[in-house]
Design an enzyme around this catalytic site. Structure first.
Site, PDB file in Angstrom:
ATOM      1  N   GLU A  15       7.399   0.541   3.204  1.00 33.59           N
ATOM      2  CA  GLU A  15       7.850   1.508   2.195  1.00 33.59           C
ATOM      3  C   GLU A  15       8.211   2.834   2.844  1.00 33.59           C
ATOM      4  O   GLU A  15       9.211   3.474   2.510  1.00 33.59           O
ATOM      5  CB  GLU A  15       6.744   1.767   1.161  1.00 33.59           C
ATOM      6  CG  GLU A  15       6.324   0.549   0.367  1.00 33.59           C
ATOM      7  CD  GLU A  15       5.201  -0.255   1.022  1.00 33.59           C
ATOM      8  OE1 GLU A  15       5.170  -0.325   2.265  1.00 33.59           O
ATOM      9  OE2 GLU A  15       4.381  -0.800   0.290  1.00 33.59           O
TER      10      GLU A  15
ATOM     11  N   CYS B 157       1.381   5.151   1.329  1.00 34.14           N
ATOM     12  CA  CYS B 157       2.748   4.904   0.854  1.00 34.14           C
ATOM     13  C   CYS B 157       2.940   5.421  -0.570  1.00 34.14           C
ATOM     14  O   CYS B 157       4.003   5.934  -0.920  1.00 34.14           O
ATOM     15  CB  CYS B 157       3.092   3.421   0.931  1.00 34.14           C
ATOM     16  SG  CYS B 157       3.402   2.907   2.627  1.00 34.14           S
TER      17      CYS B 157
END
Ligand code: THU
Length: 159
Positions: free
Chosen positions: A74, A114
């Site tokens: 991500e 993330c």
């Protein structure tokens, strides 16, 4: 006074139930996943960001023998987007994975670091990011905003 945070999401039994125009996004995330460099965990993660001009930005996890030096899929995708297309907005972020680290039915859920980065991307562009989390068995969780993944996250709202 007590306030309740309302957790909203949709679940599909398979990502193929997504609107047809989103299928390419999932397929791109799978393609990105194949290029992951994950010799240590053997858990490959792929991320695909659909940008507001219709283009895709791909990311995958990149591990390193010096373990903390690796980075999640991500973050690769979002930092690449920030580095190369700072004026484009992320409309949707799709995340897929494969590996024995978790059972196929387990929700693929982005790590805390993330989530924080995803939240900042959303705040920065002042527009919610739709998130598609595709389990290894195909089941898919759909979230309308990163807030659903990180309510009360640290950060500032850009105005
Ligand atoms: N990983 C990701 O790429 N995204 C996540 O949201 C969680 C974990 C990676 C990090 C590491 O390379 C591997 O998956 C196993 O944790």
């Amino acid at each position: 006074m007590k306030e309740r945070f309302e957790f909203n999401y949709d679940l599909l039994s398979n990502w193929k139930e997504l609107p047809i125009e989103e299928h390419v996004l999932v397929e791109q995330a799978y393609a990105a996943m194949e290029n992951a460099y994950a010799p240590y965990s053997e858990f490959k993660v792929g991320a695909c960001a659909k940008m507001d001009d219709g283009s895709f930005v791909l990311g995958n996890n990149q591990e390193n023998a010096a373990f903390p030096s690796g980075i999640c899929a991500e973050r690769v995708a979002l930092f690449y987007a920030g580095a190369n297309f700072p004026n484009k907005k992320v409309i949707t972020l799709c995340i897929v994975a494969k590996g024995d680290l978790m059972p196929a039915s387990q929700l693929l859920s982005p790590c805390g670091g993330c989530r924080q980065v995803m939240l900042e991307s959303e705040n920065r562009q002042k527009q919610p990011i739709r998130v598609l989390l595709v389990n290894q068995d195909g089941r898919t969780m759909i979230l309308d905003s990163v807030i659903q993944l990180l309510p009360f996250g640290f950060g500032r709202i850009f105005d």
